[in-house]
Design a protein around this motif. Structure first.
Motif, short mmCIF file in Angstrom:
data_model
loop_
_atom_site.label_atom_id
_atom_site.label_comp_id
_atom_site.label_asym_id
_atom_site.label_seq_id
_atom_site.Cartn_x
_atom_site.Cartn_y
_atom_site.Cartn_z
N SER A 143 -7.05 -3.46 -9.44
CA SER A 143 -5.61 -3.46 -9.31
C SER A 143 -4.97 -4.78 -9.68
CB SER A 143 -5.24 -3.12 -7.86
OG SER A 143 -5.66 -4.16 -7.00
N ARG B 24 2.93 4.69 -14.29
CA ARG B 24 2.76 5.28 -12.96
C ARG B 24 3.63 6.50 -12.76
NH1 ARG B 24 4.61 4.60 -7.41
NH2 ARG B 24 2.91 5.28 -6.06
N LEU C 286 1.42 -1.91 -8.83
CA LEU C 286 1.58 -3.15 -8.07
C LEU C 286 2.35 -4.21 -8.83
CD1 LEU C 286 -1.84 -3.38 -6.22
CD2 LEU C 286 0.40 -2.97 -5.23
N SER D 35 -7.81 4.80 -13.58
CA SER D 35 -7.32 3.44 -13.43
C SER D 35 -6.50 3.06 -14.67
CB SER D 35 -8.49 2.46 -13.27
OG SER D 35 -9.32 2.50 -14.42
N LEU E 54 0.81 3.60 -3.12
CA LEU E 54 -0.13 3.03 -4.10
C LEU E 54 -1.54 3.24 -3.60
CD1 LEU E 54 1.76 -0.30 -4.79
CD2 LEU E 54 1.69 1.69 -6.26
N ARG F 285 -3.05 1.43 -10.34
CA ARG F 285 -2.59 0.42 -9.40
C ARG F 285 -2.11 -0.84 -10.13
NH1 ARG F 285 -3.70 0.57 -4.10
NH2 ARG F 285 -4.14 -1.67 -4.04
N ASP G 244 0.82 -1.21 0.00
CA ASP G 244 0.00 0.00 0.00
C ASP G 244 0.85 1.27 0.00
OD1 ASP G 244 -2.42 -1.33 -0.01
OD2 ASP G 244 -2.40 -1.59 2.16
N GLU H 11 -5.61 3.98 -3.22
CA GLU H 11 -6.78 3.54 -3.96
C GLU H 11 -7.18 4.64 -4.95
OE1 GLU H 11 -7.21 -0.20 -2.26
OE2 GLU H 11 -8.36 0.72 -3.87
#
Length: 452
Positions: free
Chosen positions: A221, A391, A363, A432, A195, A359, A192, A197
């Motif tokens: 994600s 990202r 991730l 997203s 990163l 994400r 987390d 939400e």
């Protein structure tokens, strides 16, 4: 489709599936009299209809914003859509944050196996191992070994100059680490860090469902429940729920490197061949590339083998933020696709949309970083050697314009420069990884196409 449009299918080997499609695309461009040709390349998906829906939404918005784009009225556009067999790599259901039962997690893992593993025998083996993963180290090792068999053994394409290397190889632990090391890297609260939400508020989110290429607000994600209970650095704790979540993370990270390899073959093979033909159009068209996710990487591989492009737009690219870098590792080595900029192949701008809301990319690289045993404080961010361009933007890249540029609303004043990289922070308008077909994205892309 509101522009002249053709499609070219490319096989996983990089070969064009049917050369008649390539000839049809060249004929359409010649007949249309277009001044500019946009080649689109999708990223993760499972079938051609999903890719087509992405192209439809994006080109509809290109048509809608055209009146607001300076210089667009003097140019005419044709579109060629590349279609290739990519595999979905971000989970379809939002399970991060817990509250998912064992049966739900097992079903999600089995469903992910069905959509990500193309070899029926391997998929069957992995599915049979699912009920035993929590209790058996042998089952976890067999699960990992079966996934390793599909990993590439060499870089997806040769470097284009002596100083360029694969800046994002599979971490050694993924290739030969024991099952506990690999599974443990897939969880823990560190995922987390940096990163957050999704914050929402994105405009013009795609109309497709959660599994669509442009999944909109329903997109989820990488790794799904990768941070759920039952794992982390404090102790592995093989409760069934945690192990199944980690197994899904292992599946996803191996899918990432498999698709990285395939995207390179598709780009350096079929798409590069297509570009060579389009460059010979009688009217001397300007070529533009726009790719989403792994499709952005496929186009980077194609651009590295093509001599002249006007613009290249990366929509939430799923590859390294050092792909175009100079001396990214302090050892004098450059990113794999450095030649795209170093050889002055771009007569117009390169655009890179990036956001912390992605994400999926964040991730994916956080998992790779954990496997590479990098420090965990900045997992997936700009300080992580394993970080994604979707990202963080293109880093250590001399051609990058000053930091702080943002994706603007329709009508905004871009100052795109030839041969320069414009990292566009898209937090306001891209919610997203899959949310790449909105009007703000289309406006930036059309401004790049129409730029002088």
């Amino acid at each position: 489709m509101q522009f002249p449009y053709a499609e070219v299918e490319i096989e996983s080997t990089g070969a064009i599936h049917d050369d008649a499609q390539r000839r049809n695309a060249l004929g359409l461009v010649a007949a249309s009299g277009a001044t500019d040709v946009l080649v689109l390349c999708h990223g993760w998906n499972n079938d051609i209809p999903q890719a087509r829906r992405l192209y439809q939404r994006l080109t509809d918005n290109l048509a809608a914003v055209r009146p607001a784009v300076p210089g667009a009225a003097s140019r005419t556009l044709a579109v060629v859509g590349a279609l290739w067999p990519s595999i979905r790599w971000s989970d379809e259901d939002e399970v991060a944050g817990g509250g998912v039962g064992v049966e739900d997690e097992a079903a999600a893992l089995i469903g992910a196996i069905a959509t990500r593993i193309e070899d029926p025998a391997r998929a069957s083996l992995l599915t049979r191992l699912v009920p035993r993963l929590a209790e058996s180290a042998d089952a976890r090792q067999r699960f990992l070994d079966a996934l390793r068999e599909q990993l590439p053994s060499a870089p997806p394409e040769p470097a284009t100059d002596a100083a360029s290397v694969d800046e994002d190889p599979p971490p050694p632990a993924l290739l030969d680490g024991d099952e506990e090391t690999v599974f443990q890297a897939m969880g823990g609260p560190e995922f987390d860090a940096g990163l957050p939400e999704r914050t929402g508020g994105a405009a013009d989110v795609g109309a497709g469902g959660a599994g669509e290429v442009a999944g909109g607000a329903a997109d989820v994600s990488f790794g799904g429940a990768v941070g759920m209970a039952g794992g982390g650095a404090a102790g592995f704790g093989f409760d069934l729920d945690g192990v199944l979540a980690k197994a899904r993370g292992v599946l996803n990270v191996t899918t990432y490197y498999t698709m990285k390899d395939r995207a390179g073959k598709v780009g350096s093979g079929g798409i590069a061949t297509l570009l060579a033909g389009l460059a010979g159009a009688p009217q001397g068209v300007r070529l533009h590339l726009a790719g989403h996710s792994f499709g952005a990487r496929a186009l980077a591989a194609a651009a590295a083998r093509h001599q002249r492009l006007h613009s290249y737009t990366l929509l939430q690219g799923a590859f390294s933020h050092h792909a175009f870098a100079v001396n990214f590792n302090g050892r004098g080595e450059n990113g794999m696709f450095r030649t795209v900029l170093a050889d002055r192949r771009l007569t117009g701008p390169m655009l890179v949309t990036h956001t912390v809301n992605d994400r999926a990319v964040g991730l994916a690289y956080a998992a790779a970083s954990r496997l590479a045993r990098q420090a965990g404080a900045g997992l997936g961010d700009a300080n992580d050697p394993y970080g994604g361009i979707g990202r963080n933007g293109a880093l250590k890249t001399p051609e990058a314009v000053q930091p702080g540029a943002e994706l603007l609303d329709v009508g905004g004043g871009y100052q795109f420069q030839p041969g320069r990289v414009h990292n566009l922070r898209a937090d306001r308008f891209v919610s997203s990884h899959g949310d790449v077909s909105g009007r703000q994205v289309a406006y930036a892309l059309y401004c790049a196409i129409a730029s002088q």
